[in-house]
Structures are given as C-alpha cells and as structure tokens.
Design a protein around this motif. Structure first.
Motif, PDB file in Angstrom:
ATOM      1  N   PRO A 101       0.846  -1.237   0.060  1.00 15.48           N
ATOM      2  CA  PRO A 101       0.090   0.081   0.174  1.00 15.48           C
ATOM      3  C   PRO A 101       0.746   1.208  -0.169  1.00 15.48           C
ATOM      4  O   PRO A 101       2.010   1.173   0.516  1.00 15.48           O
ATOM      5  N   SER A 102       0.298   2.332  -0.651  1.00 14.78           N
ATOM      6  CA  SER A 102       1.191   3.421  -0.666  1.00 14.78           C
ATOM      7  C   SER A 102       0.273   4.784  -0.836  1.00 14.78           C
ATOM      8  O   SER A 102      -1.008   4.494  -0.949  1.00 14.78           O
ATOM      9  N   SER A 103       1.046   5.772  -0.506  1.00 14.86           N
ATOM     10  CA  SER A 103       0.235   7.285  -0.835  1.00 14.86           C
ATOM     11  C   SER A 103       1.027   7.978  -1.859  1.00 14.86           C
ATOM     12  O   SER A 103       2.273   7.946  -1.771  1.00 14.86           O
ATOM     13  N   ILE A 104       0.357   8.443  -2.776  1.00  8.98           N
ATOM     14  CA  ILE A 104       1.156   8.957  -3.775  1.00  8.98           C
ATOM     15  C   ILE A 104       0.561  10.643  -4.012  1.00  8.98           C
ATOM     16  O   ILE A 104      -0.662  10.854  -3.715  1.00  8.98           O
ATOM     17  N   GLU A 105       1.659  11.623  -3.771  1.00 10.24           N
ATOM     18  CA  GLU A 105       1.221  12.739  -3.878  1.00 10.24           C
ATOM     19  C   GLU A 105       1.878  13.608  -4.910  1.00 10.24           C
ATOM     20  O   GLU A 105       3.092  13.387  -5.306  1.00 10.24           O
ATOM     21  N   GLU A 109      -2.457  17.519  -4.624  1.00 13.66           N
ATOM     22  CA  GLU A 109      -3.336  16.229  -4.626  1.00 13.66           C
ATOM     23  C   GLU A 109      -2.593  14.961  -3.957  1.00 13.66           C
ATOM     24  O   GLU A 109      -1.524  14.821  -3.993  1.00 13.66           O
ATOM     25  N   SER A 110      -3.417  14.204  -3.192  1.00  8.67           N
ATOM     26  CA  SER A 110      -2.878  12.821  -2.548  1.00  8.67           C
ATOM     27  C   SER A 110      -3.755  11.652  -2.654  1.00  8.67           C
ATOM     28  O   SER A 110      -4.981  11.985  -2.444  1.00  8.67           O
ATOM     29  N   ILE A 111      -3.466  10.635  -3.073  1.00  7.80           N
ATOM     30  CA  ILE A 111      -4.148   9.260  -3.392  1.00  7.80           C
ATOM     31  C   ILE A 111      -3.553   8.141  -2.539  1.00  7.80           C
ATOM     32  O   ILE A 111      -2.335   8.141  -2.680  1.00  7.80           O
ATOM     33  N   THR A 112      -4.388   7.420  -2.065  1.00  7.33           N
ATOM     34  CA  THR A 112      -3.837   6.108  -1.591  1.00  7.33           C
ATOM     35  C   THR A 112      -4.258   4.928  -2.471  1.00  7.33           C
ATOM     36  O   THR A 112      -5.365   4.678  -2.970  1.00  7.33           O
ATOM     37  N   ARG A 179       4.875   7.462  -0.845  1.00 12.08           N
ATOM     38  CA  ARG A 179       5.281   7.328   0.743  1.00 12.08           C
ATOM     39  C   ARG A 179       4.591   5.674   0.985  1.00 12.08           C
ATOM     40  O   ARG A 179       3.505   5.306   0.581  1.00 12.08           O
TER      41      ARG A 179
END
Length: 179
Positions: A101-105, A109-112, A179
């Motif tokens: 799993p990750s968080s992309i920024e 904007e930020s999405i998981t 992240r």
C-alpha cells in the motif's frame, strides 16, 4: 401420454386459428429471439471472457503466480526459487513483484492505492505492459527513482472529468512523491 399430446396439439392449433396473423407473427418473432439468445449470446459472452482473461495474463499477472505462504509477507529464498523457475523448460522468465500500500502525492493532490515493485528487465520478458504505454518510456534496469502511473491515476487537470480520485493531471516528467 399420447392423449395429453393430442389435447395439447389440438389446443395449440385452435389458439393459432383464432389468434390471426398478428399472433402467429408474434409467436415466430419470440421463438426467433429465444433461438438467437441461445446461440449467439453465449458465444459473445464467452468471447468477452476469453479476451478479459488473455489481457489479464498479458498485462497484469502472466501465466503463473507464486505467492508466499499464508503467514509470510514475502518469499525468503527468492533467488533460489527464481533460479529453479527459470530453468524449467518452457518458462521464458520469472519476474518477482512486491505489492504494497502507498500514498502518492503530486502538488496538492494525494491518493492512496497499492503499488507494485518489479525488476524492469525481467518484466519486459514476462508481460506486454511496456507495449501499452502511451507516453514516456518503460523503466530501465537502473530506474530506481522512477515510477509508471496509469491514465486513471494521473487524472485530468479538470477534476470533474475524473471517475476516480486522481493526481489532478500529472504528466510525463513531473515529480511525484510515493510514501
């Protein structure tokens, strides 16, 4: 038994005679539609399923998936397993992947979502993923600080055009934080 069939045939003949041409035409149309659905629909559906399965193999999973044991997070002796798999006759290449799993920024904007890490050199021989890219180049062996994202993840600058949460119009060459 034959008496029942004779009664059924008699009643069907009388209903057809009393119904007129409109009822006969409607019966023919209904029977034709039923036969069409019995013959053509299964072939269309099975064709769509076959295409879905083939694209899944070509672009996502390849032919065989080997996962770690139920209690393990990853395969501990991966190098030995890859050596054995790559020696099997008929196996072109084995490509290890690690999903997380990750968080992309990007900008504000930020999405998981889940990401998949892989060795690009092996992946080129296993899937056709590199052929589906519309912009940019596929990763090389030394691509440690690069990422490939899809069109749905990159999104549009106009957020009303996106069906899913996206990065709001990230393009090839933009800096993205994972992240």
């Amino acid at each position: 038994m034959f008496e029942d069939l004779r009664v059924s045939a008699f009643l069907a003949a009388r209903a057809t005679q009393r119904g007129g041409r409109g009822r006969i035409f409607m019966n023919i149309v209904i029977i034709a539609l039923v036969l069409t659905n019995m013959i053509f629909m299964p072939s269309i559906i099975s064709g769509a399923i076959e295409v879905f399965n083939q694209q899944n193999v070509d672009y996502i999973t390849s032919d065989i998936i080997i996962e770690p044991r139920e209690d393990d997070r990853y395969i501990s002796d991966l190098d030995d397993l890859l050596a054995v798999l790559n020696r099997v006759p008929g196996v072109v290449r084995a490509s290890p992947r690690y999903e997380m799993p990750s968080s992309i920024e990007f900008e504000e904007e930020s999405i998981t979502l889940g990401i998949t890490a892989f060795d690009p050199r092996d992946e080129v021989e296993v899937t056709k993923f590199q052929d589906a890219m519309l912009e940019g180049d596929f990763l090389g062996s030394g691509s440690m600080d690069e990422i490939i994202i899809g069109r749905l993840v990159s999104g549009n600058k106009d957020k009303t055009k996106d069906y899913y949460p996206s990065l709001g119009g990230a393009e090839v060459g933009d800096t993205i934080t994972v992240r």
